[in-house]
Structures are given as structure tokens and as C-alpha cells.
Design an enzyme around this catalytic site. Structure first.
Site, PDB file in Angstrom:
ATOM      1  N   HIS A 120       7.363  -1.723   0.564  1.00 20.15           N
ATOM      2  CA  HIS A 120       7.049  -0.456   1.258  1.00 20.15           C
ATOM      3  C   HIS A 120       7.706  -0.385   2.637  1.00 20.15           C
ATOM      4  O   HIS A 120       7.112   0.115   3.591  1.00 20.15           O
ATOM      5  CB  HIS A 120       5.527  -0.257   1.369  1.00 20.15           C
ATOM      6  N   ASN A 154      -1.329   4.451  -3.979  1.00 16.95           N
ATOM      7  CA  ASN A 154       0.000   4.837  -4.458  1.00 16.95           C
ATOM      8  C   ASN A 154      -0.054   6.267  -4.980  1.00 16.95           C
ATOM      9  O   ASN A 154      -1.124   6.868  -5.076  1.00 16.95           O
ATOM     10  CB  ASN A 154       0.444   3.907  -5.590  1.00 16.95           C
TER      11      ASN A 154
END
Ligand code: NDP
Length: 479
Positions: free
Chosen positions: A54, A127
Site C-alpha cells: 500500500h 479494502n
């Protein structure tokens, strides 16, 4: 307009910011030009370790507003009365790409939220997908290695990805979402968010239920095909930043409707799936969505590094009324996310302005590097506990109800008897012909260059979902 005087970091005026201090016009440079040394030393330290996963992200500040009373399930103050507003921060991200990666790449998107509640920060680190590739944390580093660069070629490897996925059928649900239209949204504004894990709610009567969080885009779903994404990336690598920053800057504030699914504590054991399995959803027919509120992003950061790069989200940040669950991957993330921030940002990352709670903080952690806030117990004499100097004390009324856990300590095979196909079939059946055809071609494109034995192993999984799935991929592969 009078301009401010440039100063050193110690506050003294700088007399010349153009010419170094030298012995004669040709040099050398004098060691006593400490501002030159300071400038170069600071430049060397402008980067911090990027997130292992990420790394590429986009974020903004916003507001969460309660629209429905769920106090029967949770006593969390954030869900207080209808109309109550809580400041929050969102950071979206891709998983695999490094900080400089293009935004419009097929990947799962991180959907991280920090709510500055009046009882502490609540982080929901989710997510844009309701499930994930793994159900046992032992597989987290292995799975992530398949998404990262090959040690020798320094390139990403489709072979590694499909080798791992074909040997790990629990990944099939997430792989199908990733390869579907939802695997490539054109901007964070056009995707849902999910807490993904099962969490718990505790109500005012100290009763527990299980909960899943859903954030549904009000902007509607949009997607890019692989071809469209290639065009976008050819034009700009920053398409998400441009869209998110631009829309907020122009006053077009993106919104998400917030829902929960609630499962009574006693339902555990009565569903065909483990409700704490990160590769499974709770079907809406069994556990319908209950409206909670609305999230709006309405303020761009003033400084990206300070407010987004230094933002530290961890699922370990919970507040009274919200708790964990036995989900094995969640349990591991409770350690691993906070630990990543200790490494990336330092011991006191929680005190950085963007991470600092807006409510009073009283603890007995002491000293450490970059401690700029002193003793945080609220009393300089209270640096140990118990004490008789009126330092902060625990509040037993916040204890969660006991959770019954049973079973012998062992390493249980999480793949034994676990149906990894049924929910993928339910998803596949939702797709219309166009969605199916793009699913097949996206998979075929991602399999280019992958050895046939690995492709064959993966096709067995697609066939187990639906022969039309396997055969569709075969056709797209030109087999
Ligand atoms: P429902 O028909 O009630 O719900 C279908 C869900 O699928 C909706 O949440 C929808 O999101 C979502 N969806 C639609 N297209 C896609 C896609 N390409 N990728 C991912 N999600 C998509 O069915 P069930 O609850 O019985 O679930 C059926 C299947 O739907 C599940 O097996 C799972 O794969 C998928 N799903 C289920 C979710 C759940 O929490 N139950 C959540 C998300 C997906 P939206 O409403 O925003 O269009």
C-alpha cells in the site's frame, strides 16, 4: 507585501541563501557554513521507508454523520444520536505498486479510515473488496512476495502469482473480484469499501454481536478496461490523485453510505462457512445491510507528506463498543500494522498531528526517540502505575464481556473441508455476459507467459466454480 525573513530551523535570520561561504571566490567551502550542511543533511533525510504494501496512496479529510440509530448493537460514541458528526481521515491505495507506481493499475485498493471519536481513534483498515487472498496469517508475507518484484529480474512475475494462487484455492474469491470490473476502478470515488474482517460490537448492556462494515459509493461504480487503463497511464500516472484532489478542490465532495451486517453471537457454528474466515462474505440474504451513516470527504490535505504519508492506520485502534473477532488474519494484523508504523515513522507515531486523538490521552509510556510531548500521564510524578500521586487509572466499566473459546492448541489445516468455490459461484452468477467476458480476458492477459502446468492447475479451480468459468478462460487464452 512584506515577506517573512528566512530563518534557520533554530529561528535565527539567514543572511544569504544563494551563495555558500568560501575561501575566495573559487572555494573551497568553509566548514562553518553550517546552513549548507544543514540543508544537505535535511535533503538526505527527506524520505522515510515506504510502506511494504500500500505504498502508493491518495487521501483526504472528511466527516462521518450518523443517519440511523444502531445503539442496540454498539455503545460506541461515534454512533451516538442521529445527526452526530465525527471528523475522519481516509487513505486509499494500491497494494503492490511502489510510491511512484501508476494509479490506474489492476490491483486491490486499500480503504483505510481513521475516525477521531471522542473516545479515541477508531481505525478501520479495509479494502475495496469484502474478502482477501488468504485466511491464515502465515501466508501474508508469502502472498505479498508474489505481488512484488522477482529477486533476480527485479520485475513482477505473473508466474509467481499464478503459481501461488493455483496452490492456494482460498484466494479464488479475491482473484475473481480482482480480475472482474471491480479490480480496476478509475478513481477511489467510484468504489466501495469494506472492513473485510469480522469485528464485534458491544452494546450498553455489555452484549456482543459480530459485525461487518460496508461503505457503498454514492458516486456509483465505474471501471476501466485494461485497454482504457493503458491509455490513462499513457497520459498520466496520477489519475487517482488528480480525480480525488480535483473533485474535493472543486467542492464536489465524494460520499459513501455506511452499512453494517450484524450476526448474533450465538449464530457462530450454525453457518456453513466460518464467519471469521477472511475469504468469505456473509450473504446479504442471511445478514441484511443495516444503514448506519454517511461518510463525506470534504478537505484536501495541506501537506501530503504530513497528513497522508505519515498517516498511520492500524486495526488495533478500537474504541469502547467496537472490538475484535477471532479472525486469524485480523489477529495478526493487530500486531503487524502498528509494528509497521513503529518502524516506518518511529516510536511516537501516534502523536504526530494527523494520528493524534482529538480526545485527552493519558498513558505511562516514557521517553523514546522524538518524544516532543513529555510525560503523557497528565502528571509528571505519575510515571509508573499503581501510584499514590493521582495518576490515571483503568476503567473496569469498559471491560468487554468474556468470549468463550474452545478447542485444543494445534495447527489446524485451514484448507481441510473448506468450500472455496460456492461464494465464487454466487459472484460469477451475478455477472452479465459482458462482465464475464471481461473477466475471462483479464485473466488471460494476466496469464501471459505463465507455464502451462500452472495455468492448467488454476483452470481446475475455475472449472470447480462453474465449467463456464474455466471454459471462458480457456477460450480467452486461445486454447
Ligand atoms: P447479493 O446479490 O445480495 O450482493 C451482491 C454483492 O456483490 C453486492 O454487494 C454488490 O455490490 C457486489 N458486487 C457486484 N458486482 C461485483 C463485482 N464485480 N465484484 C465484487 N462485488 C460485486 O448477493 P450475496 O450477498 O448473496 O453475495 C453474492 C456474492 O456477491 C458473494 O459470494 C460475493 O462474491 C459478492 N459480494 C457479497 C458481498 C456481501 O457482503 N454479501 C459484498 C460484496 C460482494 P454493490 O451492491 O455495491 O453493487
Amino acid at each position: 507585501m512584506t515577506r517573512k525573513t528566512l530563518t534557520t530551523t533554530a529561528g535565527a535570520p539567514v543572511s544569504d541563501n544563494q551563495n555558500s561561504l568560501t575561501a575566495g571566490p573559487q572555494g573551497g567551502v568553509m566548514m562553518q557554513d553550517y546552513q549548507l550542511i544543514e540543508k544537505l543533511a535535511h535533503q538526505n533525510r527527506e524520505r522515510i521507508p515506504e510502506r511494504v504494501v500500500h505504498a502508493k496512496g491518495w487521501g483526504a479529510h472528511g466527516t462521518f454523520t450518523v443517519t440511523n440509530d444502531i445503539s442496540q448493537f454498539s455503545k460506541a460514541s461515534i454512533f451516538g444520536e442521529i445527526g452526530k458528526k465525527t471528523d475522519m481521515l481516509a487513505r486509499f491505495s494500491t497494494v503492490a505498486g511502489e510510491m511512484g507506481a501508476a494509479d490506474a493499475e489492476r490491483d486491490v485498493r486499500g480503504f483505510s479510515l481513521k475516525f477521531y471519536t471522542d473516545e479515541g481513534n477508531w481505525d478501520l483498515v479495509g479494502n475495496n473488496t469484502p474478502v482477501f487472498f488468504i485466511r491464515d496469517p502465515y501466508k501474508f508475507p508469502d502472498f505479498i512476495h508474489t505481488q512484488k518484484r522477482h529477486p533476480k529480474t527485479n520485475m513482477r512475475s505473473g508466474t509467481a502469482m499464478w503459481d501461488y494462487w493455483s496452490l492456494s484455492p482460498e484466494s479464488l474469491h479475491q482473484v475473481t473480484i480482482l480480475m472482474s470490473d471491480r479490480g480496476l476502478p478509475p478513481s477511489p470515488r467510484f468504489m466501495n469499501g469494506y472492513g473485510s474482517h469480522t469485528y464485534s460490537f458491544i452494546n450498553g448492556d455489555n452484549e456482543r454481536c459480530w459485525v461487518k462494515f460496508h461503505f457503498k459509493t454514492v458516486q456509483g461504480h465505474k471501471f476501466l478496461t485494461n485497454g482504457e487503463a493503458a491509455d490513462v497511464v499513457g497520459q498520466t500516472r496520477e489519475s487517482y490523485q488528480e480525480d480525488l484532489y480535483g473533485s474535493i478542490d472543486s467542492g464536489d465532495f465524494p460520499k459513501w453510505k455506511v452499512f453494517v451486517q450484524i450476526m448474533p453471537e450465538s449464530d457462530v457454528g450454525s453457518t456453513w462457512y466460518n464467519p471469521f474466515d477472511l475469504t468469505k462474505v456473509w450473504p446479504h440474504g442471511d445478514y441484511p445491510l443495516i444503514e448506519v451513516g454517511e461518510m463525506e470527504l470534504n478537505r484536501n490535505p495541506e501537506n501530503y507528506f504530513a497528513e497522508i504519508e505519515q498517516a498511520a492506520f492500524s486495526p488495533s485502534n478500537i474504541v469502547p463498543g467496537i472490538g475484535f473477532s477471532p479472525d486469524k488474519v485480523l489477529q495478526a494484523r493487530l500486531f503487524s500494522y502498528a509494528d509497521a508504523h513503529r518502524y516506518r515513522l518511529g516510536t511516537h507515531y501516534e502523536s504526530l498531528p494527523v494520528n493524534a486523538p482529538k480526545c485527552p490521552v493519558h498513558h505511562y509510556h516514557k521517553d523514546g526517540s522524538m518524544n516532543f510531548m513529555g510525560q503523557q500521564s497528565g502528571n509528571p510524578d505519575a510515571y509508573y502505575e499503581p501510584n499514590s500521586v493521582n495518576g490515571p487509572v483503568e476503567d473496569n466499566s469498559q471491560a468487554e464481556p468474556a468470549l468463550a473459546i474452545s478447542g485444543a492448541m494445534d495447527r489446524y489445516n485451514h484448507r481441510d473441508g473448506n468450500d472455496d468455490y460456492r461464494q465464487v459461484k454466487a459472484l460469477f452468477d451475478l455477472f452479465d455476459d459482458g462482465q464475464k467476458s471481461r473477466l475471462f480476458s483479464n485473466i488471460a492477459a494476466a496469464m501471459q507467459g505463465v507455464p502451462q502446468e500452472i495455468i492448467d492447475r488454476q483452470l481446475v479451480h475455475f472449472d470447480a466454480v462453474d465449467m463456464a468459468y474455466g471454459n471462458g478462460v480457456r477460450k480467452a487464452l486461445g486454447a
